[in-house]
Write a protein that holds these residues in place. Structure first.
Motif, PDB file in Angstrom:
ATOM      1  N   PHE A 151       0.810  -1.183  -0.069  1.00  0.00           N
ATOM      2  CA  PHE A 151       0.026   0.123  -0.016  1.00  0.00           C
ATOM      3  C   PHE A 151       0.865   1.206   0.055  1.00  0.00           C
ATOM      4  N   THR A 152       1.974   1.311   0.822  1.00  0.00           N
ATOM      5  CA  THR A 152       2.944   2.547   0.816  1.00  0.00           C
ATOM      6  C   THR A 152       3.520   2.685  -0.238  1.00  0.00           C
ATOM      7  N   ILE A 153       3.865   1.815  -1.066  1.00  0.00           N
ATOM      8  CA  ILE A 153       4.457   1.714  -2.465  1.00  0.00           C
ATOM      9  C   ILE A 153       3.676   2.222  -3.382  1.00  0.00           C
ATOM     10  N   GLY A 154       2.484   1.580  -3.348  1.00  0.00           N
ATOM     11  CA  GLY A 154       1.374   2.158  -4.297  1.00  0.00           C
ATOM     12  C   GLY A 154       0.845   3.567  -4.337  1.00  0.00           C
ATOM     13  N   VAL A 155       0.519   3.983  -2.914  1.00  0.00           N
ATOM     14  CA  VAL A 155       0.694   5.264  -2.806  1.00  0.00           C
ATOM     15  C   VAL A 155       1.660   6.110  -2.989  1.00  0.00           C
ATOM     16  N   SER A 156       2.811   5.767  -2.975  1.00  0.00           N
ATOM     17  CA  SER A 156       3.938   6.662  -3.149  1.00  0.00           C
ATOM     18  C   SER A 156       3.845   6.842  -4.871  1.00  0.00           C
ATOM     19  N   LEU A 157       3.587   5.866  -5.534  1.00  0.00           N
ATOM     20  CA  LEU A 157       3.538   5.789  -6.875  1.00  0.00           C
ATOM     21  C   LEU A 157       2.330   6.695  -7.586  1.00  0.00           C
ATOM     22  N   TRP A 158       1.199   6.676  -6.496  1.00  0.00           N
ATOM     23  CA  TRP A 158       0.017   7.532  -6.863  1.00  0.00           C
ATOM     24  C   TRP A 158       0.509   9.158  -6.680  1.00  0.00           C
ATOM     25  N   LEU A 159       1.239   9.275  -5.776  1.00  0.00           N
ATOM     26  CA  LEU A 159       2.036  10.675  -5.602  1.00  0.00           C
ATOM     27  C   LEU A 159       2.983  11.042  -6.693  1.00  0.00           C
ATOM     28  N   VAL A 160       3.885  10.073  -7.132  1.00  0.00           N
ATOM     29  CA  VAL A 160       4.504  10.392  -8.405  1.00  0.00           C
ATOM     30  C   VAL A 160       3.667  10.819  -9.543  1.00  0.00           C
ATOM     31  N   TYR A 161       2.583   9.789  -9.678  1.00  0.00           N
ATOM     32  CA  TYR A 161       1.689  10.094 -10.754  1.00  0.00           C
ATOM     33  C   TYR A 161       1.070  11.437 -10.756  1.00  0.00           C
ATOM     34  N   GLY A 162       0.537  11.799  -9.595  1.00  0.00           N
ATOM     35  CA  GLY A 162       0.225  13.139  -9.533  1.00  0.00           C
ATOM     36  C   GLY A 162       0.759  14.433  -9.660  1.00  0.00           C
ATOM     37  N   ILE A 163       2.155  14.230  -9.448  1.00  0.00           N
ATOM     38  CA  ILE A 163       3.384  15.205  -9.608  1.00  0.00           C
ATOM     39  C   ILE A 163       3.582  15.345 -11.333  1.00  0.00           C
ATOM     40  N   MET A 164       3.471  14.067 -11.591  1.00  0.00           N
ATOM     41  CA  MET A 164       3.819  14.120 -13.222  1.00  0.00           C
ATOM     42  C   MET A 164       2.596  14.563 -13.770  1.00  0.00           C
ATOM     43  N   ILE A 165       1.247  14.400 -13.750  1.00  0.00           N
ATOM     44  CA  ILE A 165       0.311  15.228 -14.219  1.00  0.00           C
ATOM     45  C   ILE A 165      -0.161  16.471 -13.624  1.00  0.00           C
ATOM     46  N   TYR A 166       0.707  16.915 -12.591  1.00  0.00           N
ATOM     47  CA  TYR A 166       0.359  18.106 -11.927  1.00  0.00           C
ATOM     48  C   TYR A 166      -1.039  18.061 -11.570  1.00  0.00           C
ATOM     49  N   ASP A 167      -1.491  17.420 -10.762  1.00  0.00           N
ATOM     50  CA  ASP A 167      -2.838  17.023 -10.282  1.00  0.00           C
ATOM     51  C   ASP A 167      -2.910  17.412  -8.648  1.00  0.00           C
ATOM     52  N   ILE A 168      -3.382  18.777  -8.284  1.00  0.00           N
ATOM     53  CA  ILE A 168      -3.080  18.975  -6.860  1.00  0.00           C
ATOM     54  C   ILE A 168      -3.948  18.380  -6.089  1.00  0.00           C
ATOM     55  N   PRO A 169      -5.258  18.004  -6.287  1.00  0.00           N
ATOM     56  CA  PRO A 169      -5.889  16.943  -5.406  1.00  0.00           C
ATOM     57  C   PRO A 169      -5.195  15.656  -5.366  1.00  0.00           C
ATOM     58  N   ILE A 170      -4.894  14.906  -6.289  1.00  0.00           N
ATOM     59  CA  ILE A 170      -4.111  13.726  -6.244  1.00  0.00           C
ATOM     60  C   ILE A 170      -2.720  13.908  -5.452  1.00  0.00           C
ATOM     61  N   ILE A 171      -1.876  14.940  -5.379  1.00  0.00           N
ATOM     62  CA  ILE A 171      -0.900  15.126  -4.917  1.00  0.00           C
ATOM     63  C   ILE A 171      -1.179  15.345  -3.231  1.00  0.00           C
TER      64      ILE A 171
END
Lengths: 83, 83
Positions: free
Chosen positions: B42-62
């Motif tokens: 889960f921690t690795i998965g959420v870290s990847l969601w954070l990377v994804y949010g940063i890459m698409i620059y989506d503030i709510p996801i970040i």
């Protein structure tokens, strides 16, 4: 393309991660250390993600959250049963 | 509008839900029933969601995934510590 792969890996990991918790609780019949509040809030939250996915008709959101809500609800029901 | 409210409630609940687990583990110093595999994945998965949010620059996801990764990592580190 890389962004999409990261998104799919993220979704797969956060979804599947709940399976080992279900298996552990099922095998040990012990859920004392698991927070009831966590799984109650999480199950309701994921149910709302599912409703959200259905309303905007987003298949990945629908699939991921259907699996997650089943696994979270399974853990929650064992928490209610085993205490 | 209703769809957005449902989305925000879903995000808030699934994010904040990890806080009671952190508090419970911190208070009891007991994490035996918590699945290490679950919190690791889960921690690795959420870290990847954070990377994804940063890459698409989506503030709510970040924002959501920054909070969640901190809470999941806190639970994971207590699992390592308390066993």
């Amino acid at each position: 393309m890389l962004i999409e792969i990261i998104g799919y890996c993220a979704g797969a990991l956060t979804t599947i991660s709940f399976l080992p918790q279900v298996i552990k609780a099922w095998k040990t019949h012990s859920t004392k250390d698991i927070s009831l509040s966590m799984f109650l809030m999480f199950t309701i939250g994921v149910s709302l993600w599912l409703v959200y996915g259905i309303m905007i008709y987003d298949i990945p959101i629908i699939i991921a959250n259907t699996v997650t809500v089943l696994l979270a609800a399974a853990t929650l029901s064992m928490k209610f049963k085993f205490g």
